[in-house]
Structure formats: C-alpha cells, structure tokens
Enzyme design. Structure first.
Site, PDB file in Angstrom:
ATOM      1  N   LYS A  15       0.839  -1.213   0.000  1.00  0.00           N
ATOM      2  CA  LYS A  15       0.000   0.000   0.000  1.00  0.00           C
ATOM      3  C   LYS A  15       0.874   1.263   0.000  1.00  0.00           C
ATOM      4  O   LYS A  15       0.620   2.193  -0.756  1.00  0.00           O
ATOM      5  CB  LYS A  15      -0.930   0.023   1.225  1.00  0.00           C
ATOM      6  CG  LYS A  15      -1.794  -1.197   1.383  1.00  0.00           C
ATOM      7  CD  LYS A  15      -2.643  -1.139   2.637  1.00  0.00           C
ATOM      8  CE  LYS A  15      -1.892  -1.040   3.938  1.00  0.00           C
ATOM      9  NZ  LYS A  15      -1.114  -2.241   4.333  1.00  0.00           N
ATOM     10  N   ARG A  90      -8.991   1.434   9.619  1.00  0.00           N
ATOM     11  CA  ARG A  90      -8.548   0.079   9.934  1.00  0.00           C
ATOM     12  C   ARG A  90      -9.524  -0.652  10.829  1.00  0.00           C
ATOM     13  O   ARG A  90      -9.311  -1.825  11.153  1.00  0.00           O
ATOM     14  CB  ARG A  90      -7.228   0.191  10.679  1.00  0.00           C
ATOM     15  CG  ARG A  90      -6.063  -0.445   9.971  1.00  0.00           C
ATOM     16  CD  ARG A  90      -4.859   0.020  10.730  1.00  0.00           C
ATOM     17  NE  ARG A  90      -3.740  -0.810  10.576  1.00  0.00           N
ATOM     18  CZ  ARG A  90      -2.647  -0.422   9.902  1.00  0.00           C
ATOM     19  NH1 ARG A  90      -2.610   0.705   9.266  1.00  0.00           N
ATOM     20  NH2 ARG A  90      -1.615  -1.217   9.881  1.00  0.00           N
ATOM     21  N   ARG A 129      11.922  -5.889   4.076  1.00  0.00           N
ATOM     22  CA  ARG A 129      11.773  -4.424   3.939  1.00  0.00           C
ATOM     23  C   ARG A 129      12.884  -3.687   4.690  1.00  0.00           C
ATOM     24  O   ARG A 129      13.240  -4.040   5.810  1.00  0.00           O
ATOM     25  CB  ARG A 129      10.418  -3.977   4.488  1.00  0.00           C
ATOM     26  CG  ARG A 129      10.329  -2.459   4.586  1.00  0.00           C
ATOM     27  CD  ARG A 129       8.954  -1.933   4.733  1.00  0.00           C
ATOM     28  NE  ARG A 129       8.249  -2.448   5.888  1.00  0.00           N
ATOM     29  CZ  ARG A 129       6.951  -2.261   6.094  1.00  0.00           C
ATOM     30  NH1 ARG A 129       6.237  -1.572   5.238  1.00  0.00           N
ATOM     31  NH2 ARG A 129       6.365  -2.769   7.150  1.00  0.00           N
ATOM     32  N   ARG A 162      12.318  -1.786  10.178  1.00  0.00           N
ATOM     33  CA  ARG A 162      11.305  -1.231  11.083  1.00  0.00           C
ATOM     34  C   ARG A 162      11.179  -2.151  12.304  1.00  0.00           C
ATOM     35  O   ARG A 162      11.146  -3.372  12.138  1.00  0.00           O
ATOM     36  CB  ARG A 162       9.959  -1.165  10.349  1.00  0.00           C
ATOM     37  CG  ARG A 162       9.482   0.250  10.110  1.00  0.00           C
ATOM     38  CD  ARG A 162       8.323   0.297   9.181  1.00  0.00           C
ATOM     39  NE  ARG A 162       7.099  -0.317   9.699  1.00  0.00           N
ATOM     40  CZ  ARG A 162       5.926  -0.237   9.090  1.00  0.00           C
ATOM     41  NH1 ARG A 162       5.811   0.427   7.965  1.00  0.00           N
ATOM     42  NH2 ARG A 162       4.860  -0.812   9.590  1.00  0.00           N
ATOM     43  N   ARG A 173       0.547  -8.582  13.693  1.00  0.00           N
ATOM     44  CA  ARG A 173      -0.077  -7.565  12.816  1.00  0.00           C
ATOM     45  C   ARG A 173      -1.015  -8.237  11.815  1.00  0.00           C
ATOM     46  O   ARG A 173      -2.087  -7.711  11.509  1.00  0.00           O
ATOM     47  CB  ARG A 173       1.008  -6.765  12.085  1.00  0.00           C
ATOM     48  CG  ARG A 173       1.685  -5.744  12.989  1.00  0.00           C
ATOM     49  CD  ARG A 173       2.998  -5.252  12.422  1.00  0.00           C
ATOM     50  NE  ARG A 173       2.847  -4.582  11.151  1.00  0.00           N
ATOM     51  CZ  ARG A 173       3.841  -4.426  10.268  1.00  0.00           C
ATOM     52  NH1 ARG A 173       5.042  -4.911  10.533  1.00  0.00           N
ATOM     53  NH2 ARG A 173       3.629  -3.796   9.149  1.00  0.00           N
TER      54      ARG A 173
HETATM   55  P1  AP5 Z   1       4.894  -1.551   1.679  1.00  0.00           P
HETATM   56  O1  AP5 Z   1       4.504  -0.737   0.517  1.00  0.00           O
HETATM   57  O2  AP5 Z   1       5.672  -0.898   2.766  1.00  0.00           O
HETATM   58  O3  AP5 Z   1       3.625  -2.322   2.268  1.00  0.00           O
HETATM   59  P2  AP5 Z   1       2.401  -1.786   3.110  1.00  0.00           P
HETATM   60  O4  AP5 Z   1       1.184  -2.449   2.605  1.00  0.00           O
HETATM   61  O5  AP5 Z   1       2.400  -0.287   3.152  1.00  0.00           O
HETATM   62  O6  AP5 Z   1       2.764  -2.414   4.513  1.00  0.00           O
HETATM   63  P3  AP5 Z   1       2.952  -1.790   5.961  1.00  0.00           P
HETATM   64  O7  AP5 Z   1       3.631  -2.851   6.768  1.00  0.00           O
HETATM   65  O8  AP5 Z   1       3.625  -0.451   5.945  1.00  0.00           O
HETATM   66  O9  AP5 Z   1       1.498  -1.623   6.375  1.00  0.00           O
HETATM   67  P4  AP5 Z   1       0.909  -1.680   7.750  1.00  0.00           P
HETATM   68  O10 AP5 Z   1      -0.484  -1.442   7.403  1.00  0.00           O
HETATM   69  O11 AP5 Z   1       1.158  -2.848   8.603  1.00  0.00           O
HETATM   70  O12 AP5 Z   1       1.754  -0.567   8.554  1.00  0.00           O
HETATM   71  P5  AP5 Z   1       1.429   0.921   8.960  1.00  0.00           P
HETATM   72  O13 AP5 Z   1       2.660   1.689   8.801  1.00  0.00           O
HETATM   73  O14 AP5 Z   1       0.173   1.389   8.298  1.00  0.00           O
HETATM   74  O15 AP5 Z   1       5.722  -2.810   1.119  1.00  0.00           O
HETATM   75  C1  AP5 Z   1       6.276  -3.791   1.990  1.00  0.00           C
HETATM   76  C2  AP5 Z   1       7.610  -4.278   1.391  1.00  0.00           C
HETATM   77  O16 AP5 Z   1       7.387  -4.928   0.128  1.00  0.00           O
HETATM   78  C3  AP5 Z   1       8.615  -3.165   1.092  1.00  0.00           C
HETATM   79  O17 AP5 Z   1       9.884  -3.674   1.361  1.00  0.00           O
HETATM   80  C4  AP5 Z   1       8.450  -2.872  -0.410  1.00  0.00           C
HETATM   81  O18 AP5 Z   1       9.658  -2.419  -0.971  1.00  0.00           O
HETATM   82  C5  AP5 Z   1       8.044  -4.250  -0.956  1.00  0.00           C
HETATM   83  N1  AP5 Z   1       7.043  -4.169  -2.018  1.00  0.00           N
HETATM   84  C6  AP5 Z   1       5.974  -3.327  -2.067  1.00  0.00           C
HETATM   85  N2  AP5 Z   1       5.232  -3.542  -3.159  1.00  0.00           N
HETATM   86  C7  AP5 Z   1       5.837  -4.578  -3.807  1.00  0.00           C
HETATM   87  C8  AP5 Z   1       5.502  -5.269  -5.001  1.00  0.00           C
HETATM   88  N3  AP5 Z   1       4.415  -4.964  -5.717  1.00  0.00           N
HETATM   89  N4  AP5 Z   1       6.328  -6.290  -5.383  1.00  0.00           N
HETATM   90  C9  AP5 Z   1       7.410  -6.618  -4.648  1.00  0.00           C
HETATM   91  N5  AP5 Z   1       7.774  -5.979  -3.505  1.00  0.00           N
HETATM   92  C10 AP5 Z   1       6.978  -4.978  -3.088  1.00  0.00           C
HETATM   93  O19 AP5 Z   1       1.062   0.769  10.495  1.00  0.00           O
HETATM   94  C11 AP5 Z   1       2.035   0.486  11.480  1.00  0.00           C
HETATM   95  C12 AP5 Z   1       1.392   0.494  12.865  1.00  0.00           C
HETATM   96  O20 AP5 Z   1       0.846   1.813  13.150  1.00  0.00           O
HETATM   97  C13 AP5 Z   1       0.190  -0.442  13.062  1.00  0.00           C
HETATM   98  O21 AP5 Z   1       0.603  -1.764  13.381  1.00  0.00           O
HETATM   99  C14 AP5 Z   1      -0.561   0.260  14.198  1.00  0.00           C
HETATM  100  O22 AP5 Z   1       0.040   0.013  15.440  1.00  0.00           O
HETATM  101  C15 AP5 Z   1      -0.389   1.726  13.863  1.00  0.00           C
HETATM  102  N6  AP5 Z   1      -1.481   2.246  12.994  1.00  0.00           N
HETATM  103  C16 AP5 Z   1      -1.350   2.736  11.733  1.00  0.00           C
HETATM  104  N7  AP5 Z   1      -2.541   3.105  11.237  1.00  0.00           N
HETATM  105  C17 AP5 Z   1      -3.456   2.837  12.213  1.00  0.00           C
HETATM  106  C18 AP5 Z   1      -4.862   2.982  12.288  1.00  0.00           C
HETATM  107  N8  AP5 Z   1      -5.584   3.466  11.273  1.00  0.00           N
HETATM  108  N9  AP5 Z   1      -5.480   2.577  13.429  1.00  0.00           N
HETATM  109  C19 AP5 Z   1      -4.778   2.099  14.473  1.00  0.00           C
HETATM  110  N10 AP5 Z   1      -3.442   1.928  14.463  1.00  0.00           N
HETATM  111  C20 AP5 Z   1      -2.779   2.296  13.333  1.00  0.00           C
END
Ligand code: AP5
Length: 220
Positions: A15, A90, A129, A162, A173
């Site tokens: 995403k 979420r 990552r 991270r 997660r």
């Molecule tokens: P990446 O693009 O980083 O994936 P992502 O879907 O963004 O995954 P995240 O782990 O960042 O999402 P998340 O939802 O768990 O974390 P968030 O930061 O929102 O890609 C992942 C890897 O794959 C990278 O290495 C990339 O290079 C590679 N890649 C990407 N696309 C690819 C492709 N097509 N092909 C091959 N490789 C690829 O949340 C973190 C924490 O914050 C949560 O756990 C929670 O505690 C808190 N939080 C955030 N938002 C909320 C909310 N709304 N409510 C409550 N808590 C929240």
C-alpha cells in the site's frame, strides 16, 4: 476532478509503495497513519508517546487517537483536490468516523482499492523491507533494492529495519488485520465503491491495473 482514495490491505501488501507512485503521478497527498505515528514516536511528542506501546506490539492504536490525526490531515489545503489514505481506516469505527467527517464537507470517498495479498507474500516482503532512517522511503532487499546496499537512493541516509517488522510482531499484525480490518471489505462492498486488485503483482504491473480501474471509473 477529485481523487479521494483508500488503499486497503494487509501489512506488506504494498500500500505504501503504491501510494507513493500514485501520489507523485496525480500530485495528491499520501496520508499514511503509520508514517504520521512513526514520526511522532521519533519526535517523542504526546501522540507518539501514546502510540508507541501499541505499535511495538503490532496492536492498533486506539480509534479516537488516529481518527483525530486523520480528520486534521484532511482539513489541509493539500487534501482539497484529493488524497490517498494508506492504513486508515482500519476498524469499522474509523470507517464510520471518516464517513461522518467527510459528509460534513459534502464529500466522500471515490474509490477503495483492496490489495488482496497472500500471507506468504506479505511475510516475505516485510522481512526484507528496509526503510530510510531519515526520509522513510521503502526498499526491499531483493525486490526493490537500493543502488548501494544499506543506503537510501533519495537522501543518502542509512537504511534500517522497522522495529515492528520482527517476525513475531509481523505475525500479530497479520492476526490483527484479519480480525479488525478485513471486515471493512464487506462494509465498502456494500457501499459499492471497492475494487479488488492482486497485491502479489510487481509494482509497475500493479500500477497499470490500478490505472485501468481509474480509467473505467472516470477518475483519470
Ligand atoms: P509496503 O509498501 O511498505 O507495504 P504496506 O502495505 O504499506 O505495509 P505496511 O507494513 O507499511 O502496512 P501496515 O499497514 O502494517 O503498517 P502501517 O505503517 O500502516 O511494502 C512492503 C515491502 O514490500 C517493502 O519492502 C516494499 O519495498 C516491498 N514491495 C511493495 N510492493 C511490492 C511489489 N508490488 N512487489 C514486490 N515488492 C513490493 O502501520 C504500522 C502500525 O501503526 C500499526 O501496526 C498500528 O500500530 C499503527 N497504525 C497505523 N494506522 C493505524 C490505524 N488506522 N489505526 C490504528 N493503528 C494504526
């Protein structure tokens, strides 16, 4: 024309990576609750202090905290002609709060893109990552490597893992996603503006699929 998007999908679905591509292409802000919270943790401001213990365990930060963050971000001038929400909503409560907040300004979400991704792919991506310690840009040791190992192409700073990409936190997660976030798929399907894509595709291929959806929906 406005482009108000939500990218929905499990951790590691891509995403954030796709949001970055879309944000540069369409010149609309990429609003990631994860990025906002991580910056607040580093700066040790009250938001970060409250969020850190939840993030370290891979749990969700309470709804009222993140909802306030998003409502503020959506008020900015940047977000007037559109935005990409990544990682929000979420939970059902967050989705309802978002709808209420947008309805006050006679607005709504144009499209929800759901990244259907297998757990194996998500785990492989998260374990490989690496993120820039300064600008936060994302890499993957195999799929999207930096030009020079361990160094950010964009700003030359050091790449790190991270803290919540450790194996047991990743497993939690993914579990939290299944129980608290996946139900949103039906919520948005009922509203009729959710489109499913395969998050397992590579970055360029996936962008082409999304672009085709934009054309079909008259958004691009
Ligand atoms: P990446 O693009 O980083 O994936 P992502 O879907 O963004 O995954 P995240 O782990 O960042 O999402 P998340 O939802 O768990 O974390 P968030 O930061 O929102 O890609 C992942 C890897 O794959 C990278 O290495 C990339 O290079 C590679 N890649 C990407 N696309 C690819 C492709 N097509 N092909 C091959 N490789 C690829 O949340 C973190 C924490 O914050 C949560 O756990 C929670 O505690 C808190 N939080 C955030 N938002 C909320 C909310 N709304 N409510 C409550 N808590 C929240």
């Amino acid at each position: 024309m406005s482009m108000r998007l939500i990218l929905l999908g499990p951790p590691g679905a891509g995403k954030g990576t796709q949001s970055d591509v879309l944000s540069r292409r369409y010149k609309i802000p990429h609003i990631s609750t994860g990025d906002i919270l991580r910056k607040a943790v580093i700066k040790e401001v009250p938001l970060g202090v409250k969020a850190k213990s939840y993030m370290d365990k891979g749990e969700l930060v309470p709804d009222e905290i993140v909802t306030e963050v998003i409502v503020d971000a959506l008020k900015s001038d940047d977000a007037k002609k559109g935005f990409i929400l990544d990682g929000f909503p979420r939970t059902l409560n967050q989705a309802i709060a978002l709808d209420e907040s947008l309805s006050k300004i006679s607005s709504g979400i144009d499209l929800i893109i759901y990244f259907e991704t297998s757990p194996e792919v998500a785990i492989e991506r998260l374990s490989g990552r690496r993120v820039c310690s300064k600008c936060g840009f994302n890499y993957h040791v195999k799929n999207i490597p930096p030009k020079q190992e361990g160094i950010c192409d964009r700003c030359g700073s050091r790449l790190i893992q991270r803290p919540d990409d450790k194996e047991e936190t990743v497993r939690n997660r993914l579990k939290v996603y299944q129980t608290q976030t996946k139900p949103l798929i039906n919520y948005y399907l009922r509203k009729g503006n959710l489109k499913k894509v395969s998050g397992d595709m590579d970055v360029d291929e996936l962008f082409k699929v999304i672009f085709k959806i934009f054309e079909d929906e008259h958004l691009a």
